[in-house]
Write an enzyme that holds these catalytic residues in place. Structure first.
Site, PDB file in Angstrom:
ATOM      1  N   GLU A   1      14.732 -15.185   0.698  1.00 45.09           N
ATOM      2  CA  GLU A   1      15.046 -16.246   1.803  1.00 45.09           C
ATOM      3  C   GLU A   1      14.178 -17.310   1.624  1.00 45.09           C
ATOM      4  OE1 GLU A   1      14.964 -14.216   5.757  1.00 45.09           O
ATOM      5  OE2 GLU A   1      16.329 -12.813   5.001  1.00 45.09           O
TER       6      GLU A   1
ATOM      7  N   ASP B   1       0.710  -1.106  -0.065  1.00 47.42           N
ATOM      8  CA  ASP B   1      -0.144   0.044   0.055  1.00 47.42           C
ATOM      9  C   ASP B   1       0.791   1.190   0.057  1.00 47.42           C
ATOM     10  OD1 ASP B   1      -2.657   1.001   0.575  1.00 47.42           O
ATOM     11  OD2 ASP B   1      -2.012   1.785   2.327  1.00 47.42           O
TER      12      ASP B   1
HETATM   13  C1  BGC Z   1      -5.410   2.128  -0.401  1.00 47.54           C
HETATM   14  C2  BGC Z   1      -6.697   2.710  -0.178  1.00 47.54           C
HETATM   15  C3  BGC Z   1      -6.333   3.430   1.512  1.00 47.54           C
HETATM   16  C4  BGC Z   1      -4.890   4.357   1.206  1.00 47.54           C
HETATM   17  C5  BGC Z   1      -4.389   4.401   2.841  1.00 47.54           C
HETATM   18  C6  BGC Z   1      -4.622   3.128  -0.448  1.00 47.54           C
HETATM   19  O1  BGC Z   1      -3.748   3.591  -1.427  1.00 47.54           O
HETATM   20  O2  BGC Z   1      -5.643   1.308  -1.623  1.00 47.54           O
HETATM   21  O3  BGC Z   1      -7.770   2.015   0.044  1.00 47.54           O
HETATM   22  O4  BGC Z   1      -7.533   4.346   1.797  1.00 47.54           O
HETATM   23  O5  BGC Z   1      -4.014   3.483   0.876  1.00 47.54           O
HETATM   24  O6  BGC Z   1      -3.967   3.406   3.281  1.00 47.54           O
END
Ligand code: BGC
Length: 584
Positions: free
Chosen positions: A299, A230
């Site tokens: 790993e 993310d």
């Molecule tokens: C996720 C989102 C989230 C954001 C903050 C992103 O890009 O896909 O759904 O709200 O990151 O974590």
């Protein structure tokens, strides 16, 4: 570098040109179709209205049957759910809403038994403010080692009453929140690029790096095949956290598309447009983190994968995330954001393949996910709709649903014929549109709250999906509960209503996935086909000819061609507008 690359010829009457050579297909992720499960909305075994891991386990056979290779699960970790789980309070446990670690292990084992790989979400840019690490930081006070885990700073102004800089949260409002304005000993502010309940980590701190190595190992030890990372362009911030004002048309997540129209392809892929980066996006310092994680994944046996959610443009810059010693994949959001235009589509396909080829990586392709307006609606919008804004009853340029679905089916037919890996978001195989008419009191996206309803946010693409037309909550569960209301007209889109029905979107996806695998299109290479006109995207990949009509006029197909798959009905050798075919 550019020898194997040919530019898209904007005058389609010219000679065909090969666009790339095929990439080696040794590792599974180079060619995989990966299905995104949004756990809250996939299947709900306990009937509380929110999907869960046992629900996923039960429904996995439907995904194996669909013909995908892997699943990616959005977060199911312990979380107060302020941002639907992207606010993690314990990276190594399952939130009771979704089940237990044992449920996770059961789901993983069942997926593997069915031949599906499993990727989980990793949220390293920020934790939840409820995380023990942040609570300890608040308690320990300014100057402590605990505060150094996050980005706490003194405020500006005479009494520190102003935020440390002018950065804005992606969800709206300031990106800083003050710990306690009334405490003379502690008026610090902390940075949150997203909601105030999502404090950003300080990735310059070795302690943070060590914790996340541990998180990776925790899930790798359990047997996951990889991670979707993310905000993979946000972990490192520019030294000194300087003020910055985004360009007017910059995407909220950083994809501020520079004007590249008219720039030759070779120039585009060799250009370096760093000046477009905000001081919190796409900083060079992120790459050493991914090299480190690459070593951790190495790993482990098998081909484990890291996939970057990095809203970075241009694609040549995004390719840095997938250099041989960093991540394996990056979402191609430039492709996702391409308007319904043949010229734009040909160009982005060329640029994608060429940019990723410079680092030996396959391109990924994606049209929908849990953050964007579903492509069955987006492709027929008639007004600008920046990422994250969403659509609701008062949005300008609302889509014609029939046109949207036609285009979405054609767009998917193009996407699944391209070499590389593709991502499919749950429900798109049912042709689900964005839900526009959600009641205001049902909306839950922090964007909706932080902009006082100015932006609808992302709830419209997150509504629980329909499985059975006649069942409570369309088979999402047995109780009829649903954390976001499902539209009445979704009965017709339920999986069982489309199953085995010729021409249904579900059967279209099944055929596309079957023929994609059968013809090994993912390891192929595309060759543009001239002669169809400027509004047509036409190419060949491993003997399959793909023709998509993005214009307003019908297009004549080559005489004698036999239609393998058509995104909508095609008669008399004529390809109607907003339709794509695969010809054998
Ligand atoms: C996720 C989102 C989230 C954001 C903050 C992103 O890009 O896909 O759904 O709200 O990151 O974590």
């Amino acid at each position: 570098m550019t020898d194997a690359i040919a530019t898209v010829d904007e005058t389609p009457e010219s000679e065909p040109a090969p666009t790339t050579t095929a990439a080696p297909a040794a590792e599974w992720w180079r060619t995989a179709v990966i299905y995104q499960i949004y756990p809250r909305s996939f299947a709900d075994a306990d009937g509380d209205g929110i999907g869960d891991l046992p629900g996923i386990t039960r429904r996995l056979p439907a995904l194996a049957d669909l013909g995908v290779d892997a699943i990616w699960l959005s977060p199911f970790f312990t979380s107060p759910q302020n941002d639907a789980g992207y606010d993690v309070a314990d990276y190594c446990d399952v939130d009771p809403l979704f089940g237990t670690l044992a449920d996770f292990d059961g789901m993983l084992a069942e997926a593997h038994r069915l031949g599906l790989r499993v990727i989980v979400d990793l949220v390293p840019n920020h934790s939840s403010s409820a995380h023990r690490w942040f609570q300890e930081a608040l308690a320990a006070g300014p100057g402590s080692a605990e505060r150094a885990r996050y980005l706490f700073r003194e405020g500006r102004g005479e009494h520190g009453e102003l935020p440390p800089n002018n950065w804005e949260s992606v969800f709206g409002g300031a990106a800083w929140t003050r710990v306690n304005a009334d405490d003379p000993a502690d008026g610090q502010w902390y940075l949150h690029l997203f909601d105030s309940s999502q404090p950003d980590f300080d990735w310059q701190n070795p302690w943070v790096r060590e914790q996340f190595r541990g998180v990776l190992r925790f899930w790798l030890d359990r047997g996951v095949d990889g991670f979707r990372v993310d905000v993979a362009h946000g972990l490192v911030k520019a030294d000194g956290l300087p003020d910055w004002t985004p360009p007017e048309h910059g995407g909220s997540m950083g994809g501020s598309t520079p004007a590249l129209e008219g720039v030759p392809l070779e120039e585009e892929i060799s250009s370096d447009l760093d000046e477009h980066a905000a001081p919190y996006w796409a900083q060079d310092g992120v790459h050493e983190i991914y090299r480190d994680w690459h070593r951790v994944l190495s790993e482990y046996e098998g081909d484990r994968v890291l996939c970057a959610e990095a809203w970075v443009e241009p694609l040549t810059k995004l390719a840095r995330w997938v250099r041989p010693d960093e991540m394996q994949q990056a979402f191609n959001f430039t492709y996702l954001e391409t308007p319904w235009s043949a010229t734009a589509l040909r160009r982005v396909i060329d640029t994608s393949i060429a940019s990723f080829a410079t680092v030996g990586a396959p391109s990924t392709w994606v049209l929908s996910n849990h953050d964007v307006v579903r492509h069955a609606s987006r492709l027929a919008l008639t007004a600008e709709n920046p990422q994250g804004a969403g659509i609701g009853p008062d949005s300008p340029g609302l889509p014609d649903p029939v046109l949207g679905l036609r285009r979405a089916r054609a767009a998917t037919a193009v996407m699944l014929a391209l070499p590389g890996s593709a991502y499919v978001y749950q429900g798109e195989e049912l042709g689900l549109p964005e839900v526009i008419h959600l009641p205001a009191d049902a909306r839950q996206d922090p964007t909706w709250f932080r902009t006082n309803g100015e932006k609808y946010g992302r709830d419209g693409c997150r509504v629980p999906i329909p499985w059975e037309a006649g069942a409570p909550a369309y088979g999402f569960n047995d109780s009829g509960e649903s954390w976001l209301p499902q539209p009445g007209e979704w009965a017709a889109l339920a999986r069982d209503a489309q199953d085995g029905v010729p021409g249904s979107t579900l059967e279209l996806y099944r055929s596309l996935l079957r023929e994609r695998a059968g013809h090994e299109l993912a390891t192929g290479a595309i060759e543009w086909l001239p002669g169809f006109g400027a509004d047509v995207v036409a190419f060949e990949n491993r003997g399959v000819t793909v023709v998509a009509n993005l214009g307003n006029d019908p297009v004549e197909l080559p005489a004698g061609a036999s239609v393998l798959i058509a995104s909508d009905s095609v008669e008399g050798g004529i390809l109607p507008p907003d339709t794509a075919v695969w010809l054998a």
